[in-house]
Scaffold this motif. Structure first.
Motif, PDB file in Angstrom:
ATOM      1  N   PHE A  75       0.774  -1.282  -0.030  1.00 29.80           N
ATOM      2  CA  PHE A  75       0.016  -0.156  -0.044  1.00 29.80           C
ATOM      3  C   PHE A  75       0.857   1.400  -0.057  1.00 29.80           C
ATOM      4  CE2 PHE A  75      -1.442   3.541   2.752  1.00 29.80           C
ATOM      5  CZ  PHE A  75      -2.571   4.124   1.803  1.00 29.80           C
ATOM      6  N   ILE A 131      -1.081  -2.664  -8.892  1.00 31.05           N
ATOM      7  CA  ILE A 131      -1.863  -2.017  -7.558  1.00 31.05           C
ATOM      8  C   ILE A 131      -1.757  -0.668  -7.903  1.00 31.05           C
ATOM      9  CG2 ILE A 131      -1.753  -2.105  -5.135  1.00 31.05           C
ATOM     10  CD1 ILE A 131      -0.953  -4.886  -4.975  1.00 31.05           C
ATOM     11  N   SER A 142       2.434   1.806  -3.375  1.00 31.08           N
ATOM     12  CA  SER A 142       1.390   2.253  -4.228  1.00 31.08           C
ATOM     13  C   SER A 142       1.156   3.723  -4.075  1.00 31.08           C
ATOM     14  CB  SER A 142       0.053   1.461  -4.087  1.00 31.08           C
ATOM     15  OG  SER A 142       0.707   0.096  -4.460  1.00 31.08           O
ATOM     16  N   PHE A 155      -8.045   1.138  -0.120  1.00 30.44           N
ATOM     17  CA  PHE A 155      -7.418  -0.100  -0.506  1.00 30.44           C
ATOM     18  C   PHE A 155      -7.894  -1.340   0.412  1.00 30.44           C
ATOM     19  CE2 PHE A 155      -3.986  -2.839  -0.253  1.00 30.44           C
ATOM     20  CZ  PHE A 155      -3.104  -2.840  -1.128  1.00 30.44           C
ATOM     21  N   TYR A 207      -6.665   6.873   1.365  1.00 29.73           N
ATOM     22  CA  TYR A 207      -6.273   5.824   0.211  1.00 29.73           C
ATOM     23  C   TYR A 207      -6.349   4.353   1.012  1.00 29.73           C
ATOM     24  CZ  TYR A 207      -5.017   8.412  -3.968  1.00 29.73           C
ATOM     25  OH  TYR A 207      -5.163   9.237  -5.257  1.00 29.73           O
ATOM     26  N   LYS A 213      -9.858   5.547  -6.579  1.00 34.46           N
ATOM     27  CA  LYS A 213      -9.959   6.591  -5.908  1.00 34.46           C
ATOM     28  C   LYS A 213     -10.595   7.780  -6.790  1.00 34.46           C
ATOM     29  CE  LYS A 213      -8.879   9.791  -2.470  1.00 34.46           C
ATOM     30  NZ  LYS A 213      -9.178  10.922  -3.257  1.00 34.46           N
ATOM     31  N   LEU A 230      -5.337   1.207  -7.583  1.00 31.98           N
ATOM     32  CA  LEU A 230      -5.904   2.228  -6.496  1.00 31.98           C
ATOM     33  C   LEU A 230      -6.206   3.571  -6.936  1.00 31.98           C
ATOM     34  CD1 LEU A 230      -6.062   2.611  -3.504  1.00 31.98           C
ATOM     35  CD2 LEU A 230      -3.611   3.100  -3.513  1.00 31.98           C
TER      36      LEU A 230
END
Length: 576
Positions: free
Chosen positions: A255, A349, A258, A314, A310, A357, A353
């Motif tokens: 995460f 990813i 990313s 996620f 985010y 978003k 993501l």
């Protein structure tokens, strides 16, 4: 950096504090480690021989004066904590608490030298500040500090152990392997070294203590604990390790990687190409965050707010466990998850993501994901290179704000885009006929087709997760033992090639017994009195079941199944 032997008194220099990062995880030693520690301390007292207690890595903090000198404990939290608790109990039992004070508390104000993290500071301080032994009641199951205290109180007083222990013999003979880092040195390199030795420390742990300090409990609770550490299920989700390229990485580190890749593409920051390359290196992620925020003048408070936004997206959308569950036949994030986590395409990813978003319209989002699935799966089947995916999905797609299927198709269809080309139907057909794929890729491709063509009303059993199937060669690699003989070398070479292609590969619910796996076709299909065959383990799999009706399996049948799989693939991964 300075490294060498350190005594207890050198580590616990009474003119400074040792600070465990405030938001670091809790003390975790348990009875097994306490028992070994106690035995070792008895041995040191009796033999008076030098004993190495392990490594301690300390990093100088930036402070306003020498009187406020602090070092961060990068490694050694468990050992230093245990040593304090043990010595405190020993001193209380021998009525020599002043010895503890003169070793483990600061000279000037008699405050404890070791400053603990937010989870343990209350329990730790309550132990080291005791004036006499005390029984703590209502101890939490997770409070290992007070459990350690209780263990040492009980066990030092049994079997004449107390008579064998001597405070000064222990203090004088314990040594650490000490590494001292200066203010500007990179602790992530040290963390990586520790990781290589099996200690689990993540970039997220470093970032947590970079974003928050001891005075910011409320901010920490709102923007970190409630997102990443709310309960056991949340911990489990973020701490799960998956294969990403050649290494295993936690979901939380994926995460943060990313998120950074998305942020450095924002045009307002004007991040130069060289820095983008540096910031995309996984091994330097923590340093990249610090340098990006400092040199491009980001507000840390704004960053942590956006991290929360985010991170919630996620967690709501990325699910590594999808590989253990039945896959939807509807294009969308669930199928993208299967590609990311089942087919090891984690480079997707950051872009996925970014889409999640910024695209609210579900139809638009799923149309884009359909095309993305088609693009990735076609390229996998034709064995197109993935080396440029990092650059493609960040510099090209995020930077160009590609948020619709039409825009995605357009940018991938550019004439000069030879590396990132979209495989045509002709390319796809050649891939099905000629590509020799890695086992997990072949199994995943067949599974993805199966999930789309399976007639759910026709079967009493549901489709299992991608990870629940085994890949089987219908014609075994060692066919010449029990299958028909081929005298012509060209025929043998052709067969040896075709049996490795996807037309000869199938997913089944359980691996066949070795004796069945290499048996002739009639036995492999039905099994024998001892072991079951393909018919039993096909489980209504529509990419296999129809072909089990054939009495003969050969190159022609492999080609027929290959052609059928291609037709399915062409329809599933369409390009319109």
């Amino acid at each position: 950096m300075e490294a060498g032997k350190r005594s207890v008194r050198e580590i616990f220099n009474r003119g400074r504090n040792l600070e465990i990062p405030f938001f670091q995880r809790s003390y975790v030693w348990q009875e097994q480690q306490w028992k070994r520690f106690l035995e070792d301390m008895v041995m040191v007292s009796e033999t008076k021989k030098i004993y190495f207690l392990g490594s301690v890595i300390l990093k100088q903090q930036e402070t306003t004066s020498d009187r406020d000198s602090r070092l961060t404990v990068i490694d050694g939290q468990q050992r230093l904590t245990t040593l304090n608790i043990f010595m405190k109990v020993l001193c209380l039992l021998t009525d020599s608490d002043s010895d503890f004070t003169e070793t483990f508390k600061k000279q000037r104000d008699k405050q404890i030298i070791l400053l603990h993290n937010h989870n343990d500071v209350s329990s730790f301080n309550s132990v080291v500040d005791l004036k006499e032994l005390k029984e703590f009641t209502g101890v939490s199951d997770n409070d290992q500090i007070l459990k350690a205290y209780k263990y040492f109180v009980e066990n030092i007083q049994t079997d004449n152990v107390l008579e064998k222990l001597n405070f000064f013999d222990i203090i004088d003979n314990i040594l650490f392997v000490g590494i001292d880092l200066n203010l500007g040195e990179d602790e992530q390199q040290i963390f990586d070294t520790i990781n290589s030795l099996g200690v689990k420390l993540t970039t997220a742990e470093l970032l947590k203590n970079y974003f928050f300090d001891r005075t910011e409990i409320d901010k920490y609770n709102l923007f970190w604990r409630d997102v990443f550490e709310q309960d056991d299920d949340t911990y489990t989700y973020w701490d799960r390790e998956i294969t990403a390229g050649r290494i295993r990485r936690t979901v939380i580190d994926l995460f943060f990687y990313s998120f950074l890749q998305i942020k450095i593409q924002e045009k307002k920051y004007k991040v130069n190409t060289h820095d983008k390359i540096e910031f995309s290196k996984v091994e330097n992620l923590f340093e990249s965050y610090k340098r990006f925020i400092k040199e491009y003048h980001l507000n840390k408070d704004e960053v942590v707010k956006e991290i929360k936004e985010y991170a919630l997206i996620f967690k709501d959308n990325f699910e590594p466990e999808i590989i253990n569950s039945e896959l939807s036949d509807t294009y969308g994030i669930e199928r993208i998850n299967a590609i990311i986590f089942g087919l090891e395409q984690s480079t997707l990813i950051p872009y996925v993501l970014y889409v999640l978003k910024n695209v609210d319209n579900e139809i638009q989002k799923n149309e884009l994901f359909q095309f993305l699935e088609s693009y990735i799966m076609r390229r996998m089947i034709v064995k197109a290179t993935t080396k440029n995916y990092n650059q493609l999905f960040t510099d090209r797609l995020i930077n160009n704000e590609i948020l619709s299927k039409d825009n995605l198709k357009s940018i991938l269809s550019e004439n000069d885009n030879k590396i990132n080309y979209i495989p045509s139907d002709e390319d796809l057909s050649k891939g099905f006929n000629e590509s020799i794929l890695i086992n997990y890729q072949a199994a995943g491709i067949i599974y993805m087709i199966e999930s789309k063509i399976r007639n759910k009303s026709k079967h009493s059993t549901k489709l299992l997760g991608m990870n629940k199937y085994s890949l089987e060669h219908l014609m075994p690699k060692k066919w010449d033992n029990k299958w028909d003989k081929l005298k012509n070398k060209d025929d043998r070479d052709f067969r040896n090639f075709k049996l490795k292609t996807i037309g000869n590969l199938a997913i089944i619910t359980q691996s066949l017994n070795a004796s069945i796996r290499e048996a002739q076709w009639s036995v492999k299909r039905k099994g024998n009195s001892k072991n079951k065959g393909l018919l039993h383990y096909s489980g209504g799999i529509e990419t296999l079941a129809p072909y089990l009706e054939y009495d003969v399996w050969n190159e022609e049948r492999i080609q027929e199944r290959c052609d059928d799989l291609f037709e399915h693939g062409k329809k599933i991964w369409f390009l319109q």
